[in-house]
Motif scaffolding. Structure first.
Motif, PDB file in Angstrom:
ATOM      1  N   VAL A 183       0.883  -1.168   0.000  1.00 52.05           N
ATOM      2  CA  VAL A 183       0.000   0.000   0.000  1.00 52.05           C
ATOM      3  C   VAL A 183       0.918   1.214   0.000  1.00 52.05           C
ATOM      4  CG1 VAL A 183      -1.903   1.175   1.143  1.00 52.05           C
ATOM      5  CG2 VAL A 183      -1.724  -1.324   1.264  1.00 52.05           C
ATOM      6  N   SER A 216      -1.954   4.800  -2.348  1.00 50.28           N
ATOM      7  CA  SER A 216      -2.713   5.444  -1.273  1.00 50.28           C
ATOM      8  C   SER A 216      -1.976   6.712  -0.862  1.00 50.28           C
ATOM      9  CB  SER A 216      -2.856   4.454  -0.114  1.00 50.28           C
ATOM     10  OG  SER A 216      -3.685   4.978   0.882  1.00 50.28           O
ATOM     11  N   GLU A 222      -6.618   7.831   4.323  1.00 54.45           N
ATOM     12  CA  GLU A 222      -6.307   7.284   2.996  1.00 54.45           C
ATOM     13  C   GLU A 222      -6.105   5.776   3.050  1.00 54.45           C
ATOM     14  OE1 GLU A 222      -3.876  10.719   0.637  1.00 54.45           O
ATOM     15  OE2 GLU A 222      -3.307  10.410   2.734  1.00 54.45           O
ATOM     16  N   GLY A 223      -5.436   5.302   4.113  1.00 50.53           N
ATOM     17  CA  GLY A 223      -5.246   3.855   4.267  1.00 50.53           C
ATOM     18  C   GLY A 223      -6.579   3.146   4.402  1.00 50.53           C
ATOM     19  N   ASN A 225      -9.589   4.217   3.358  1.00 44.30           N
ATOM     20  CA  ASN A 225     -10.341   4.266   2.103  1.00 44.30           C
ATOM     21  C   ASN A 225      -9.763   3.315   1.052  1.00 44.30           C
ATOM     22  OD1 ASN A 225     -12.144   6.144   3.083  1.00 44.30           O
ATOM     23  ND2 ASN A 225     -10.896   7.894   2.415  1.00 44.30           N
ATOM     24  N   THR A 226      -8.432   3.264   0.970  1.00 45.38           N
ATOM     25  CA  THR A 226      -7.800   2.383  -0.017  1.00 45.38           C
ATOM     26  C   THR A 226      -8.174   0.927   0.225  1.00 45.38           C
ATOM     27  OG1 THR A 226      -5.937   3.902  -0.167  1.00 45.38           O
ATOM     28  CG2 THR A 226      -5.573   1.681  -1.018  1.00 45.38           C
ATOM     29  N   THR A 250      -1.078   4.830   7.526  1.00 44.10           N
ATOM     30  CA  THR A 250      -1.789   4.113   6.454  1.00 44.10           C
ATOM     31  C   THR A 250      -2.181   2.715   6.946  1.00 44.10           C
ATOM     32  OG1 THR A 250      -0.129   5.173   5.045  1.00 44.10           O
ATOM     33  CG2 THR A 250      -1.683   3.704   3.961  1.00 44.10           C
TER      34      THR A 250
END
Lengths: 337, 337
Positions: A183, A216, A222-223, A225-226, A250
């Motif tokens: 990621v 990401s 962001e982590g 959502n990814t 993340t």
């Protein structure tokens, strides 16, 4: 502002005599010295430091520019800088420039105007290259932490991010993982790119063909959502064996998405982060995270030492020092026996 | 350092002409201006800011002195200061003086030497009184956050700590508690003394005769030790109904000692803290804490506004602004219906 003339008037003496007391010079009787000191204290007179700095050409102070002062992750760095600077008899001023190169440039200019003797600059924004190249030409002492400026003749305290990722991926292979997804973090950060490069080189070394990179950012959001998006399209049977995240934040976001989806850690999937950071969101029970730890405290100390020796010796060839991160094993990985 | 003469030599013109370009003055042809600017850029020349500041008498920068930059609790304050300062077109430098009045004094002196236009000083150490009294005589613009300097003519952003404690104790009475102990904080802090005073006045108001003060500090460790020691001598039947802690960190430490001793929160005993802070120790499951919240963000913004208007207007009578904390109800208290 109270002037030297005000003090002289109050003490009933000449400005020259006051100046001698302020600058600890000879030629003042003990009695006059006491009278002048009393006048200085009573009026709250402060000698004009700028004028003195112009003569003395030194401030015994260094300036530090960081992206943010509001991230607990940097406490180790800030504390190490403060301690080391104090040991060497210097003071330190901090400022944060957000992610703005313009603001960073403005603070650096301000510091350079004889307000400090040298500057530490933390961060790995790729946009800074032009600014740093210009700064290198000025011969003003400074040192960069984290941002690798390659062959540029600057004091440079570096972290081997690629090595850190290789150690993490090696360990996942030792844990029996074969199908490892990365990621990836903020594309504009050199450190994120190097971490991704380390993932790729380690996967290649182990002959893994199943490269999987989820782009990401470095924030928990962001982590989250990814991983949430990834899980919405991925059947549980097709899950990778492990996720290697570009940062711990993340990873904490990703962990939240995985646990919410009923995926067990480390039974169904193993996780490794990067940074040895703490979760910011205290309303969730995180599994203690296996991670790659940066020696931020050692890096801060080294940065101060290198900068201050450059201030004193005006070195022609600047110093570079590389630090290696190490793996901290916690509960998101499990090694096979 | 690159000098104005170096630039003049490179551009093939006089130093006077370079100075005109640097200071945005008339009398330079567009062609010369471009040639000089190119030389400035290539050599990395920075105009001597100290010399300019001596003439201009302004830096558009403020300095902030805090006890520590390594406490997540201050993020709201730091962010508010940075935002407000930015809005008003200023920059901001931070430094931390630990708990040393000497170091605080040294940073303030450094700032005052025309390196900034004004100073914000955060903290409530009682030892600072002498330093502040002296500073007030200097006519250098500054504002104090938290430390109440009474009738001294200084810009003062205050929190009503006594009111905060009264609200907390009132609420514990509403929850049915009668036997309320206060775990007092750092004796050298004005805020800790005021919080204790608030506890005493509220207990008196409710006609409670069972005053109980456990002297502690503001750290988690001190809270833990204080409660552990108290519990070693106190039978469970003699426990107070509630503990009101002088800070959240003290409360987190105390909560740990209570839970370890098998005491249920809020069933056996209720807790209220002060500050609305987060636990630092992530290896323990804390009960979300009812607390008294300081409006740190509003206080930071107000401090900047008051300081910058004083910088601009050189006010004879300084401003005082009082903020009131409010109760945030979470799970360590339970109100009877």
């Amino acid at each position: 502002m109270v002037s030297i003339t005000d003090v002289a008037k109050k003490a009933g003496c000449s400005a020259t005599l006051v100046s001698r007391v302020v600058n600890n010079q000879y030629g003042v009787s003990e009695k006059s010295r006491q009278k002048i000191q009393a006048a200085i204290d009573e009026l709250g007179y402060t000698p004009n430091g700028l004028a003195r700095s112009l003569v003395l050409k030194t401030t015994n102070t260094i300036g530090v520019v960081v992206d943010t002062l509001c991230d607990a992750y940097f406490f180790d760095l800030i504390q190490a800088i403060e301690e080391e600077v104090g040991k060497l008899g210097y003071d330190v001023l901090f400022c944060s420039a957000g992610n703005s190169t313009e603001k960073k440039s403005s603070y650096i200019n301000f510091f350079m105007q004889e307000r400090v003797d040298g500057i530490l600059i933390y961060g790995s924004a790729l946009d800074d290259k032009k600014l740093i190249t210009k700064l290198a030409r000025s011969h003003f002492p400074f040192a960069l932490i984290e941002n690798d400026m390659g062959s540029l003749n600057v004091n440079n305290i570096l972290l081997n991010n690629q090595y850190g990722s290789e150690v993490a991926v090696d360990y996942l292979f030792q844990c029996g993982c074969r199908n490892i997804a990365h990621v990836a973090g903020d594309e504009n950060r050199q450190a994120a790119r190097r971490r991704q490069k380390g993932y790729l080189s380690a996967m290649k070394k182990h002959g893994a063909s199943n490269i999987m990179i989820l782009q990401s950012g470095w924030s928990e959001e962001e982590g989250y959502n990814t991983l949430k998006e990834f899980l919405s399209t991925c059947r549980k049977a097709d899950l990778p064996d492990a996720f290697f995240f570009s940062s711990d934040q993340t990873a904490y976001g990703g962990m939240r998405a995985l646990l919410e989806a009923g995926i067990r850690i480390p039974d169904d999937v193993m996780l490794i982060g990067f940074d040895d950071d703490q979760p910011r969101n205290h309303n969730f029970s995180y599994v203690p995270l296996t991670t790659v730890r940066q020696p931020l405290s050692d890096m801060g100390k080294a940065a101060v030492d290198i900068l201050i020796s450059d201030i004193k010796e005006k070195k022609e060839i600047k110093e570079k020092k590389m630090f290696y991160p190490n793996l901290v094993i916690r509960q998101t990985t499990r090694k096979e026996n």
